[in-house]
Design a protein around this motif. Structure first.
Motif, PDB file in Angstrom:
ATOM      1  N   ASP A  55     -15.759 -68.330  71.787  1.00  0.00           N
ATOM      2  CA  ASP A  55     -15.238 -69.205  70.743  1.00  0.00           C
ATOM      3  C   ASP A  55     -13.796 -68.870  70.380  1.00  0.00           C
ATOM      4  O   ASP A  55     -13.272 -69.330  69.375  1.00  0.00           O
ATOM      5  CB  ASP A  55     -16.121 -69.122  69.486  1.00  0.00           C
ATOM      6  N   ASN A  56     -13.176 -68.022  71.212  1.00  0.00           N
ATOM      7  CA  ASN A  56     -11.764 -67.659  71.043  1.00  0.00           C
ATOM      8  C   ASN A  56     -11.466 -66.942  69.727  1.00  0.00           C
ATOM      9  O   ASN A  56     -10.331 -66.963  69.254  1.00  0.00           O
ATOM     10  CB  ASN A  56     -10.863 -68.907  71.152  1.00  0.00           C
ATOM     11  N   THR A  57     -12.463 -66.335  69.118  1.00  0.00           N
ATOM     12  CA  THR A  57     -12.194 -65.504  67.947  1.00  0.00           C
ATOM     13  C   THR A  57     -11.951 -64.099  68.463  1.00  0.00           C
ATOM     14  O   THR A  57     -12.835 -63.473  69.033  1.00  0.00           O
ATOM     15  CB  THR A  57     -13.369 -65.511  66.961  1.00  0.00           C
ATOM     16  N   LYS A  58     -10.750 -63.622  68.285  1.00  0.00           N
ATOM     17  CA  LYS A  58     -10.355 -62.342  68.860  1.00  0.00           C
ATOM     18  C   LYS A  58      -9.846 -61.407  67.771  1.00  0.00           C
ATOM     19  O   LYS A  58      -9.884 -61.742  66.586  1.00  0.00           O
ATOM     20  CB  LYS A  58      -9.277 -62.561  69.921  1.00  0.00           C
ATOM     21  N   VAL A  59      -9.392 -60.251  68.174  1.00  0.00           N
ATOM     22  CA  VAL A  59      -8.865 -59.295  67.208  1.00  0.00           C
ATOM     23  C   VAL A  59      -7.526 -59.792  66.677  1.00  0.00           C
ATOM     24  O   VAL A  59      -6.657 -60.191  67.433  1.00  0.00           O
ATOM     25  CB  VAL A  59      -8.695 -57.922  67.871  1.00  0.00           C
ATOM     26  N   ASN A  60      -7.383 -59.762  65.387  1.00  0.00           N
ATOM     27  CA  ASN A  60      -6.157 -60.269  64.757  1.00  0.00           C
ATOM     28  C   ASN A  60      -5.334 -59.155  64.127  1.00  0.00           C
ATOM     29  O   ASN A  60      -5.881 -58.155  63.675  1.00  0.00           O
ATOM     30  CB  ASN A  60      -6.495 -61.276  63.655  1.00  0.00           C
ATOM     31  N   THR A  61      -4.050 -59.336  64.095  1.00  0.00           N
ATOM     32  CA  THR A  61      -3.112 -58.516  63.332  1.00  0.00           C
ATOM     33  C   THR A  61      -3.015 -57.079  63.829  1.00  0.00           C
ATOM     34  O   THR A  61      -3.995 -56.394  64.013  1.00  0.00           O
ATOM     35  CB  THR A  61      -3.484 -58.491  61.829  1.00  0.00           C
ATOM     36  N   MET A  62      -1.801 -56.639  64.017  1.00  0.00           N
ATOM     37  CA  MET A  62      -1.568 -55.264  64.439  1.00  0.00           C
ATOM     38  C   MET A  62      -0.322 -54.725  63.775  1.00  0.00           C
ATOM     39  O   MET A  62       0.639 -55.438  63.550  1.00  0.00           O
ATOM     40  CB  MET A  62      -1.397 -55.187  65.950  1.00  0.00           C
ATOM     41  N   ALA A  63      -0.365 -53.434  63.452  1.00  0.00           N
ATOM     42  CA  ALA A  63       0.832 -52.724  63.002  1.00  0.00           C
ATOM     43  C   ALA A  63       0.942 -51.489  63.885  1.00  0.00           C
ATOM     44  O   ALA A  63      -0.064 -50.891  64.254  1.00  0.00           O
ATOM     45  CB  ALA A  63       0.704 -52.335  61.536  1.00  0.00           C
ATOM     46  N   LEU A  64       2.133 -51.115  64.258  1.00  0.00           N
ATOM     47  CA  LEU A  64       2.320 -49.973  65.153  1.00  0.00           C
ATOM     48  C   LEU A  64       3.585 -49.228  64.775  1.00  0.00           C
ATOM     49  O   LEU A  64       4.659 -49.817  64.701  1.00  0.00           O
ATOM     50  CB  LEU A  64       2.425 -50.456  66.609  1.00  0.00           C
ATOM     51  N   ASP A  65       3.437 -47.950  64.498  1.00  0.00           N
ATOM     52  CA  ASP A  65       4.589 -47.099  64.201  1.00  0.00           C
ATOM     53  C   ASP A  65       4.469 -45.812  65.009  1.00  0.00           C
ATOM     54  O   ASP A  65       3.387 -45.232  65.124  1.00  0.00           O
ATOM     55  CB  ASP A  65       4.646 -46.768  62.705  1.00  0.00           C
ATOM     56  N   ILE A  66       5.581 -45.356  65.559  1.00  0.00           N
ATOM     57  CA  ILE A  66       5.589 -44.152  66.393  1.00  0.00           C
ATOM     58  C   ILE A  66       6.624 -43.174  65.846  1.00  0.00           C
ATOM     59  O   ILE A  66       7.754 -43.545  65.540  1.00  0.00           O
ATOM     60  CB  ILE A  66       5.919 -44.495  67.863  1.00  0.00           C
ATOM     61  N   ALA A 107       2.468 -60.678  67.548  1.00  0.00           N
ATOM     62  CA  ALA A 107       1.917 -61.069  66.242  1.00  0.00           C
ATOM     63  C   ALA A 107       0.971 -62.264  66.357  1.00  0.00           C
ATOM     64  O   ALA A 107       0.019 -62.382  65.591  1.00  0.00           O
ATOM     65  CB  ALA A 107       3.052 -61.398  65.280  1.00  0.00           C
ATOM     66  N   ASN A 108       1.231 -63.132  67.339  1.00  0.00           N
ATOM     67  CA  ASN A 108       0.428 -64.351  67.466  1.00  0.00           C
ATOM     68  C   ASN A 108      -0.538 -64.333  68.644  1.00  0.00           C
ATOM     69  O   ASN A 108      -1.223 -65.332  68.889  1.00  0.00           O
ATOM     70  CB  ASN A 108       1.346 -65.572  67.617  1.00  0.00           C
ATOM     71  N   THR A 109      -0.603 -63.222  69.371  1.00  0.00           N
ATOM     72  CA  THR A 109      -1.467 -63.142  70.550  1.00  0.00           C
ATOM     73  C   THR A 109      -2.402 -61.939  70.401  1.00  0.00           C
ATOM     74  O   THR A 109      -2.041 -60.818  70.767  1.00  0.00           O
ATOM     75  CB  THR A 109      -0.636 -62.999  71.846  1.00  0.00           C
ATOM     76  N   PRO A 110      -3.588 -62.137  69.865  1.00  0.00           N
ATOM     77  CA  PRO A 110      -4.508 -61.020  69.633  1.00  0.00           C
ATOM     78  C   PRO A 110      -4.991 -60.387  70.936  1.00  0.00           C
ATOM     79  O   PRO A 110      -5.060 -61.041  71.982  1.00  0.00           O
ATOM     80  CB  PRO A 110      -5.681 -61.669  68.892  1.00  0.00           C
ATOM     81  N   LEU A 111      -5.326 -59.117  70.857  1.00  0.00           N
ATOM     82  CA  LEU A 111      -5.894 -58.422  72.008  1.00  0.00           C
ATOM     83  C   LEU A 111      -7.276 -58.963  72.341  1.00  0.00           C
ATOM     84  O   LEU A 111      -7.962 -59.499  71.479  1.00  0.00           O
ATOM     85  CB  LEU A 111      -6.014 -56.927  71.713  1.00  0.00           C
ATOM     86  N   GLU A 112      -7.670 -58.812  73.611  1.00  0.00           N
ATOM     87  CA  GLU A 112      -9.004 -59.185  74.060  1.00  0.00           C
ATOM     88  C   GLU A 112      -9.642 -57.961  74.719  1.00  0.00           C
ATOM     89  O   GLU A 112      -8.939 -57.076  75.213  1.00  0.00           O
ATOM     90  CB  GLU A 112      -8.933 -60.326  75.072  1.00  0.00           C
ATOM     91  N   SER A 134      -0.394 -61.858  79.574  1.00  0.00           N
ATOM     92  CA  SER A 134      -1.391 -62.677  78.880  1.00  0.00           C
ATOM     93  C   SER A 134      -1.514 -62.298  77.413  1.00  0.00           C
ATOM     94  O   SER A 134      -1.979 -63.093  76.600  1.00  0.00           O
ATOM     95  CB  SER A 134      -2.766 -62.503  79.545  1.00  0.00           C
ATOM     96  N   GLY A 135      -1.138 -61.054  77.084  1.00  0.00           N
ATOM     97  CA  GLY A 135      -1.294 -60.575  75.722  1.00  0.00           C
ATOM     98  C   GLY A 135      -2.650 -59.965  75.453  1.00  0.00           C
ATOM     99  O   GLY A 135      -2.911 -59.489  74.345  1.00  0.00           O
ATOM    100  N   ALA A 136      -3.534 -59.956  76.439  1.00  0.00           N
ATOM    101  CA  ALA A 136      -4.871 -59.369  76.256  1.00  0.00           C
ATOM    102  C   ALA A 136      -4.783 -57.866  76.017  1.00  0.00           C
ATOM    103  O   ALA A 136      -5.630 -57.274  75.353  1.00  0.00           O
ATOM    104  CB  ALA A 136      -5.752 -59.666  77.473  1.00  0.00           C
ATOM    105  N   TYR A 137      -3.753 -57.241  76.594  1.00  0.00           N
ATOM    106  CA  TYR A 137      -3.458 -55.834  76.337  1.00  0.00           C
ATOM    107  C   TYR A 137      -1.949 -55.686  76.226  1.00  0.00           C
ATOM    108  O   TYR A 137      -1.199 -56.587  76.587  1.00  0.00           O
ATOM    109  CB  TYR A 137      -4.023 -54.931  77.439  1.00  0.00           C
ATOM    110  N   LEU A 138      -1.503 -54.559  75.705  1.00  0.00           N
ATOM    111  CA  LEU A 138      -0.071 -54.341  75.513  1.00  0.00           C
ATOM    112  C   LEU A 138       0.448 -53.319  76.527  1.00  0.00           C
ATOM    113  O   LEU A 138      -0.238 -52.344  76.850  1.00  0.00           O
ATOM    114  CB  LEU A 138       0.216 -53.843  74.102  1.00  0.00           C
TER     115      LEU A 138
END
Length: 276
Positions: A55-66, A107-112, A134-138
């Motif tokens: 149903d295309n409901t995927k993980v939303n929103t990410m913040a990343l700091d290094i 920001a607009n492409t959630p991980l799968e 694809s944005g499925a992974y970074l």
């Protein structure tokens, strides 16, 4: 009488043989049923971990700091001197680099959920290859430089009492943190951070998979050691971030979850001793 006795014996033997055959058939049917059930359980165990994305409901929103330690610097590009590098990289900087290189908005492409055997080729549950854009992974590259020779470690400890910048994966759904993976590849070796492992490490060929203890118990050790840096020499490190579909925690519960990633690198001398 002898003839009747003989018939009785024959009948008894035939009945015995018939019963044995029936028992054998029952045993074979039982084994067949058990094997079928085992196969069904195996199939279920193999697929239950992957959350459904139909149903295309995927993980939303990410913040990343290094963040790095004082004697270490990094950047998204290589430089000639250490003062050109930085100690902190924000999500915005990394997201902009990924978008310029891969063409999608983090920001607009959630991980799968995906999986990989080599941290180079990633696959979906059906075995098909996932495109890197694809944005499925970074995927992105960090460039490191140090003021002295050192071994780089990933650490859950904070840099000071007033900040919370130690390595962690936070989420409003706890199981998401357990199913996340982050890999660092340098010099032909790959180091995979698995948040669910705790203070352990396993090595297979050129791959080392490890976890981290809680911040209060964190010590720099062989368990969390990764690549080395030579004084004043740039070291490119390929980073991958993904949701491991085969992890038992990768279920429908993590759909639409929000998460944040903090990575902090620290260093020891070439003998593994902390710098004073």
């Amino acid at each position: 009488m002898k003839h009747n006795d003989s018939n009785k014996v024959l009948t008894k033997e035939l009945n015995k043989d018939s019963n044995q055959k029936k028992t054998g058939i029952k045993q074979r049917l039982y084994v067949s049923v058990v094997l079928t059930l085992i196969a069904l359980v195996a199939i279920t165990a193999a697929t239950v971990a992957w959350f459904s994305i139909a149903d295309n409901t995927k993980v939303n929103t990410m913040a990343l700091d290094i963040v790095t330690d004082v004697e270490m610097r990094m950047d998204l590009d290589p430089h000639s001197t250490i003062d050109q590098y930085v100690r902190t990289l924000s999500f915005e900087a990394i997201a902009n680099r990924i978008q310029s290189e891969k063409g999608f908005s983090v920001a607009n492409t959630p991980l799968e959920p995906v999986t990989t055997n080599d941290c180079m080729i990633f696959r979906y549950e059906d075995g098909s290859i996932v495109k890197s854009d694809s944005g499925a992974y970074l995927e992105f590259t960090l460039h490191f430089m140090a003021a002295k020779d050192m071994i780089v470690h990933l650490t859950s400890a904070n840099s000071s009492d007033d900040v919370s910048d130690g390595t962690s994966i936070g989420s409003n759904v706890p199981s998401l943190s357990q199913s996340m993976r982050i890999s660092f590849t340098a010099d032909g070796q790959t180091y995979i951070y698995d948040p669910g492992l705790g203070d352990t490490r396993s090595v297979s060929g050129t791959f080392a998979t490890f976890g981290l203890p809680p911040e209060s118990q964190m010590e720099l050790s062989d368990n969390n050691a990764m690549f080395t840096l030579k004084e004043g020499v740039n070291k490119p490190v390929k980073v991958h971030i993904w949701i491991e579909g085969t992890d038992p925690e990768c279920t429908d519960e993590i759909k639409k979850a929000e998460y944040s990633i903090k990575l902090r690198f620290s260093g020891t001398d070439m003998e593994g001793k902390p710098f004073s």
